[in-house]
Motif scaffolding. Sequence first.
Motif, PDB file in Angstrom:
ATOM      1  N   ALA A 199      -6.718  -2.067  -5.107  1.00  0.00           N
ATOM      2  CA  ALA A 199      -5.540  -1.690  -4.047  1.00  0.00           C
ATOM      3  C   ALA A 199      -4.293  -1.987  -4.858  1.00  0.00           C
ATOM      4  O   ALA A 199      -3.460  -1.294  -4.312  1.00  0.00           O
ATOM      5  CB  ALA A 199      -5.708  -2.608  -2.852  1.00  0.00           C
TER       6      ALA A 199
ATOM      7  N   ILE B  91      -0.539   6.746  13.983  1.00  0.00           N
ATOM      8  CA  ILE B  91       0.598   5.838  13.680  1.00  0.00           C
ATOM      9  C   ILE B  91       1.681   6.107  14.246  1.00  0.00           C
ATOM     10  O   ILE B  91       2.642   4.936  14.702  1.00  0.00           O
ATOM     11  CB  ILE B  91       0.628   5.534  12.096  1.00  0.00           C
ATOM     12  CG1 ILE B  91      -0.491   5.250  11.371  1.00  0.00           C
ATOM     13  CG2 ILE B  91       1.890   5.116  11.368  1.00  0.00           C
ATOM     14  CD1 ILE B  91      -0.787   5.364   9.804  1.00  0.00           C
TER      15      ILE B  91
ATOM     16  N   GLU C 114      -2.650   9.618  11.129  1.00  0.00           N
ATOM     17  CA  GLU C 114      -1.419   9.750  10.802  1.00  0.00           C
ATOM     18  C   GLU C 114      -0.259  10.025  12.302  1.00  0.00           C
ATOM     19  O   GLU C 114       0.707   9.445  12.237  1.00  0.00           O
ATOM     20  CB  GLU C 114      -1.288  11.033  10.009  1.00  0.00           C
ATOM     21  CG  GLU C 114       0.470  11.455   9.665  1.00  0.00           C
ATOM     22  CD  GLU C 114       0.785  10.752   8.555  1.00  0.00           C
ATOM     23  OE1 GLU C 114       0.116  10.175   7.626  1.00  0.00           O
ATOM     24  OE2 GLU C 114       2.149  10.495   8.682  1.00  0.00           O
TER      25      GLU C 114
ATOM     26  N   ARG D  56       8.479   9.596  12.900  1.00  0.00           N
ATOM     27  CA  ARG D  56       7.975  10.826  12.041  1.00  0.00           C
ATOM     28  C   ARG D  56       6.580  10.719  11.491  1.00  0.00           C
ATOM     29  O   ARG D  56       5.898   9.700  11.471  1.00  0.00           O
ATOM     30  CB  ARG D  56       8.849  10.995  10.783  1.00  0.00           C
ATOM     31  CG  ARG D  56       8.578  10.449   9.676  1.00  0.00           C
ATOM     32  CD  ARG D  56       9.204  10.397   8.622  1.00  0.00           C
ATOM     33  NE  ARG D  56       8.857  11.903   7.812  1.00  0.00           N
ATOM     34  CZ  ARG D  56       9.319  12.366   6.753  1.00  0.00           C
ATOM     35  NH1 ARG D  56       9.927  11.611   6.035  1.00  0.00           N
ATOM     36  NH2 ARG D  56       8.769  13.299   6.010  1.00  0.00           N
ATOM     37  N   THR D  57       5.798  12.062  11.463  1.00  0.00           N
ATOM     38  CA  THR D  57       4.835  11.992  10.508  1.00  0.00           C
ATOM     39  C   THR D  57       5.192  12.781   9.330  1.00  0.00           C
ATOM     40  O   THR D  57       6.247  13.261   9.177  1.00  0.00           O
ATOM     41  CB  THR D  57       3.571  12.795  11.236  1.00  0.00           C
ATOM     42  OG1 THR D  57       4.037  14.149  11.665  1.00  0.00           O
ATOM     43  CG2 THR D  57       3.331  12.108  12.844  1.00  0.00           C
ATOM     44  N   PHE D  58       4.119  12.483   8.383  1.00  0.00           N
ATOM     45  CA  PHE D  58       4.434  13.145   7.096  1.00  0.00           C
ATOM     46  C   PHE D  58       3.303  14.260   7.073  1.00  0.00           C
ATOM     47  O   PHE D  58       2.303  14.423   7.548  1.00  0.00           O
ATOM     48  CB  PHE D  58       4.255  12.194   5.920  1.00  0.00           C
ATOM     49  CG  PHE D  58       5.159  11.156   5.954  1.00  0.00           C
ATOM     50  CD1 PHE D  58       6.257  11.210   4.981  1.00  0.00           C
ATOM     51  CD2 PHE D  58       5.023  10.086   6.843  1.00  0.00           C
ATOM     52  CE1 PHE D  58       7.150  10.036   5.179  1.00  0.00           C
ATOM     53  CE2 PHE D  58       5.931   8.810   6.699  1.00  0.00           C
ATOM     54  CZ  PHE D  58       6.961   8.996   5.673  1.00  0.00           C
TER      55      PHE D  58
ATOM     56  N   ARG E   9       5.685   4.800   4.030  1.00  0.00           N
ATOM     57  CA  ARG E   9       5.191   4.751   5.352  1.00  0.00           C
ATOM     58  C   ARG E   9       5.397   3.342   5.733  1.00  0.00           C
ATOM     59  O   ARG E   9       5.927   3.378   7.152  1.00  0.00           O
ATOM     60  CB  ARG E   9       3.666   4.875   5.234  1.00  0.00           C
ATOM     61  CG  ARG E   9       2.905   4.582   6.584  1.00  0.00           C
ATOM     62  CD  ARG E   9       3.504   5.609   7.533  1.00  0.00           C
ATOM     63  NE  ARG E   9       2.891   6.513   8.025  1.00  0.00           N
ATOM     64  CZ  ARG E   9       3.008   7.305   8.800  1.00  0.00           C
ATOM     65  NH1 ARG E   9       4.348   7.270   9.765  1.00  0.00           N
ATOM     66  NH2 ARG E   9       2.423   8.502   9.197  1.00  0.00           N
TER      67      ARG E   9
ATOM     68  N   GLN F 275       0.482   9.757   5.022  1.00  0.00           N
ATOM     69  CA  GLN F 275       0.824   8.461   4.144  1.00  0.00           C
ATOM     70  C   GLN F 275       0.186   7.354   4.796  1.00  0.00           C
ATOM     71  O   GLN F 275       0.861   6.890   5.827  1.00  0.00           O
ATOM     72  CB  GLN F 275       2.412   8.387   4.208  1.00  0.00           C
ATOM     73  CG  GLN F 275       3.008   9.450   3.482  1.00  0.00           C
ATOM     74  CD  GLN F 275       3.128   9.317   2.115  1.00  0.00           C
ATOM     75  OE1 GLN F 275       2.974   8.395   1.409  1.00  0.00           O
ATOM     76  NE2 GLN F 275       3.267  10.547   1.326  1.00  0.00           N
ATOM     77  N   LEU F 276      -0.733   6.809   4.345  1.00  0.00           N
ATOM     78  CA  LEU F 276      -1.494   5.638   5.193  1.00  0.00           C
ATOM     79  C   LEU F 276      -1.795   4.629   4.148  1.00  0.00           C
ATOM     80  O   LEU F 276      -1.325   4.563   3.043  1.00  0.00           O
ATOM     81  CB  LEU F 276      -2.951   6.259   5.204  1.00  0.00           C
ATOM     82  CG  LEU F 276      -3.285   7.626   6.057  1.00  0.00           C
ATOM     83  CD1 LEU F 276      -4.611   7.962   6.180  1.00  0.00           C
ATOM     84  CD2 LEU F 276      -2.504   7.490   7.590  1.00  0.00           C
ATOM     85  N   PHE F 277      -2.143   3.247   4.912  1.00  0.00           N
ATOM     86  CA  PHE F 277      -2.258   2.149   4.138  1.00  0.00           C
ATOM     87  C   PHE F 277      -3.570   2.141   3.650  1.00  0.00           C
ATOM     88  O   PHE F 277      -4.604   1.651   4.294  1.00  0.00           O
ATOM     89  CB  PHE F 277      -1.717   0.916   4.929  1.00  0.00           C
ATOM     90  CG  PHE F 277      -0.489   1.093   5.609  1.00  0.00           C
ATOM     91  CD1 PHE F 277       0.673   1.335   4.749  1.00  0.00           C
ATOM     92  CD2 PHE F 277      -0.383   1.022   6.945  1.00  0.00           C
ATOM     93  CE1 PHE F 277       1.759   1.491   5.333  1.00  0.00           C
ATOM     94  CE2 PHE F 277       0.957   1.022   7.423  1.00  0.00           C
ATOM     95  CZ  PHE F 277       2.107   1.301   6.773  1.00  0.00           C
ATOM     96  N   ARG F 278      -3.774   2.585   2.426  1.00  0.00           N
ATOM     97  CA  ARG F 278      -4.973   2.895   1.455  1.00  0.00           C
ATOM     98  C   ARG F 278      -6.197   1.728   1.774  1.00  0.00           C
ATOM     99  O   ARG F 278      -7.164   1.918   1.958  1.00  0.00           O
ATOM    100  CB  ARG F 278      -4.563   3.108   0.191  1.00  0.00           C
ATOM    101  CG  ARG F 278      -5.629   2.782  -0.745  1.00  0.00           C
ATOM    102  CD  ARG F 278      -5.089   3.036  -2.146  1.00  0.00           C
ATOM    103  NE  ARG F 278      -3.735   2.280  -2.461  1.00  0.00           N
ATOM    104  CZ  ARG F 278      -2.522   2.502  -2.852  1.00  0.00           C
ATOM    105  NH1 ARG F 278      -2.437   3.845  -3.178  1.00  0.00           N
ATOM    106  NH2 ARG F 278      -1.717   1.628  -3.135  1.00  0.00           N
ATOM    107  N   SER F 279      -5.746   0.461   1.743  1.00  0.00           N
ATOM    108  CA  SER F 279      -6.726  -0.693   1.639  1.00  0.00           C
ATOM    109  C   SER F 279      -7.017  -1.152   3.061  1.00  0.00           C
ATOM    110  O   SER F 279      -7.912  -2.022   3.212  1.00  0.00           O
ATOM    111  CB  SER F 279      -6.298  -1.756   0.824  1.00  0.00           C
ATOM    112  OG  SER F 279      -5.345  -2.587   1.423  1.00  0.00           O
TER     113      SER F 279
ATOM    114  N   ASP G 164       0.741  -1.267  -0.080  1.00  0.00           N
ATOM    115  CA  ASP G 164      -0.253  -0.048   0.197  1.00  0.00           C
ATOM    116  C   ASP G 164       0.671   1.227   0.048  1.00  0.00           C
ATOM    117  O   ASP G 164       0.553   2.240  -0.715  1.00  0.00           O
ATOM    118  CB  ASP G 164      -0.964  -0.031   1.215  1.00  0.00           C
ATOM    119  CG  ASP G 164      -2.277  -0.672   1.204  1.00  0.00           C
ATOM    120  OD1 ASP G 164      -2.428  -1.304  -0.062  1.00  0.00           O
ATOM    121  OD2 ASP G 164      -2.967  -0.711   1.916  1.00  0.00           O
ATOM    122  N   ASN G 165       1.774   1.135   0.643  1.00  0.00           N
ATOM    123  CA  ASN G 165       2.735   2.617   1.046  1.00  0.00           C
ATOM    124  C   ASN G 165       4.152   2.241   1.484  1.00  0.00           C
ATOM    125  O   ASN G 165       4.326   2.172   2.573  1.00  0.00           O
ATOM    126  CB  ASN G 165       2.020   3.424   1.738  1.00  0.00           C
ATOM    127  CG  ASN G 165       2.290   4.789   1.771  1.00  0.00           C
ATOM    128  OD1 ASN G 165       3.687   4.991   1.479  1.00  0.00           O
ATOM    129  ND2 ASN G 165       1.833   5.855   2.361  1.00  0.00           N
TER     130      ASN G 165
END
Lengths: 321, 266, 289
Positions: free
Chosen positions: A319, B174, B171, B97-99, A199, B103-107, A195-196
């Motif tokens: 996805a 996380i 964010e 860190r944060t962005f 991150r 920046q997330l895990f979309r699914s 996904d990323n």
Amino acid sequence: MLLATDRWRERLIVGFLFAVAFGLPWLMPSRALFVAETASVALFALSLDLVLGYAGIVSLGHAAFFGVGAYAAGLFAKLVMPDPLTGLAVGIAVAALMGLACSLTILRGSDLTRIMVTLALSLLLYELANRFDAITGGADGLQGMAMGPLLGRFEFDLQGQVPATYALAVLFLALLLVQWVVRSPLGATLLAVRDNPLRAAAVGIPVASRLAFAYAFGAALAGAAGALVAQTSGFVSLEVFSIERSADVLLMLVIGGAGWVYGGVLGAVAFKVLNELVAGITPQYWTFWMGLFLLAIGLLGRERVLRPWALWQRPSTKAVR
Amino acid sequence: MGSLAAPFDKGSAVSAPVLRTERLEKRFGGIVATDSVSLSIAPGARHALIGPNGAGKTTLVNLLTGVLPVSAGAVYLDEVDITRLPVHRRVARGMVRTFQISQLFRSLSPRETLALIVGQQRGLGRRWWGSLAREASVIERADQLLEQFRLASVRDVRTDQLAYGKRRLLEIAIALACEPRVLLLDEPVAGVPAGEREEILQTLAALPAQVSILLIEHDMELVFGFSRFITVLVNGSVLAEGEPAAIAADPRVKAVYLGSGAGHTP
Amino acid sequence: MPTLVFDGIAYGMLLFILAVGLSVTLGLMNFINLAHGAFAMLGGYLTVAFTQRLGVPFVPAILLAFLATGLVGAVLERLLYRPMYQRSHLDQVLFSIGLVFMSVAATDWLVGSQQQNIHLPGWLQGRSEFGEGALGMGHYRLFIIAVCALLVLGLQAILSRTRFGARLRASVDDARVAAGLGIDVNRVFSLTFAVGSGLAGLGGALGAEVLGLDPSFPLKFLVYFLIVVAVGGTSSVTGPLLAALLLGLADVGGKYFIPKLGAFIVYALIIALLLWRPNGLFSRGGSGR
């Protein structure tokens, strides 16, 4: 999905479908070889799902590992010993090692570089197999492997009932294993990487080693699929490395839905059945219809072409981007 | 895995900084983006890094976290040189860190996201059997974070369907799920609509006191309300450093901000 | 040995003309067009049709092939390609590889699977030997080199001297910024796509004699196009040119010195190269991150 605990319905459905599949070669003996081949390519599609659906790597050369598994198992049966399970293990091991080595090439670089490198790899192996025809049989294909009895008891029959059962059993076990892994904490980190990746690294996940793992695991299963095809058909041709084979498996996975353990298997079944039907009508121009199908999926989107009725499948195929 | 590096005890009354850079430098071709920056973050700090657009703030964060390789200089975490350490190893040592752009895990859903990170944090990341759902303590911690960051109501929604404010909260959640000792916040309220802003400010104020925080921010209200120490970055190098009151009174800082027309100092 | 270098350069020049359009498409819209070779094939078959069916002389025929392929490219860009720019790379791969398969099957159906021959005019046949056979230059290959060199110079001039070139470079650098500056990125792209397809068609027309021409052309040379772009990068004309020359020399040399391994050498070399520099030899990013 990741945190679901209740899976009895899913188990029931999958168990039922596999029970039907295991029955097919015995109920319709004339279709046994077709079942064996479909089970093998289903395993191939499952292996690509690990690479594309769970690691997000677009590959146009996944046939490389399929072919290596096929030749490794074929040569092992011909030159060393005929036991199918040992041959399968050899096919898996060789493909896995190669996948691990090749993972170096896909860890860095853009999608274009990855597509090019994976494609070049399968072509490279094609050239090798073609030139070393003294060992591989070259353009004539690898012939004359005699398979020993499965587990020392069940002879491979010409009608294909034992081979079909064997291929289905391997597919079933591989499916269980993949399912086991992708739902584990490790599998969760794989989804995160897909996904990323930026991150994923920023929360402490070692992205490179996860990608390498998914790629090598996918390669190992592709090797198993290749070994199955070699063993159940008793023949390996250069075609195992062809770009058409890589594109076929990509299409199967996309039909069934990437990033979903059953996607590859369902897609492979749909693809093979469709292939049987269309090839029965216009054998030469199958490529054209396949191309049109690929184009439509790319142009209109996978959801709209493949699932216009409903989005019943939970993890969206979107996805994979 | 906790911190591998025990802080060096130098026997001095002043506690050693948790994070420190030494003449850090980054060049892109001929352009110097970070110019000899020496920065020092004290334990439990509320340290802000400000500067006009293009001052090199985000580049600095990328250098600290290892996203970009440095051209020269060094980064120390707990007085251990981490300049060449890959990103994920720095996280394991407690720097998170944060962005600026979420920046997330979309699914995945917020709950899945946090459970997977807590699991990774507790050393489960390489376990290829079992399910996170069965790890009661992981789920408990994830749910606790969901409560703390006001995400419980949306815990099972895919993150690509979340409202903007909720995305910003996730964010930060996380980052906190990684159990940081040093937290780099890259513009946490950037672009957040006024209605959702207060929620984020409150969660920031409630961050654990022992976590050392470096805040990169444009929003002067937040900077002067939150921080106890400020570093001003201009054109990649440090222009001024000091307590908020001193910075607010510094004529050079005023010149920079009045010049760029973005100043609303208190 | 000099003959080998000469042949390698001719081959590399040809690959450059074939692939340069792909490089621009990728750089401009981040679009992976695996069907680029289909345009080259179209150019080749059109030349065969023009010269043999209609009796058009060779040189006008390849110019017509260039124009016709460019036109087809412009139409397809408008109808099919444009919606694909914003899509994922996977969708782009599915779409364009589908187009490749369709073109292969359709060509097979229309003209059959046999190799096509191009009848060269007399003045392009034969070869000149220099230094007692040390250097043999086929006249046709000399012609290819000359045409390609002119094209390279022309392209370079268009990119660096003209208004359109400036717009194109700005759009490649950053399409969003370029649009903000009032450049109609869509039009820039349409035109570039058409010219890139036309060049592929021209390359196919010129190359039919050297590379061979049958319906599997787009698949057979796909990896070569990708190599030129992956190694040469998308930020200049010189990058792909050098990559294409390198590829041409390596391929000709490899097949000459170690015929047993054939194209193996090239593939192995390229994979090793991209392991070393994953962003290509001539990218601005240096040896990758």
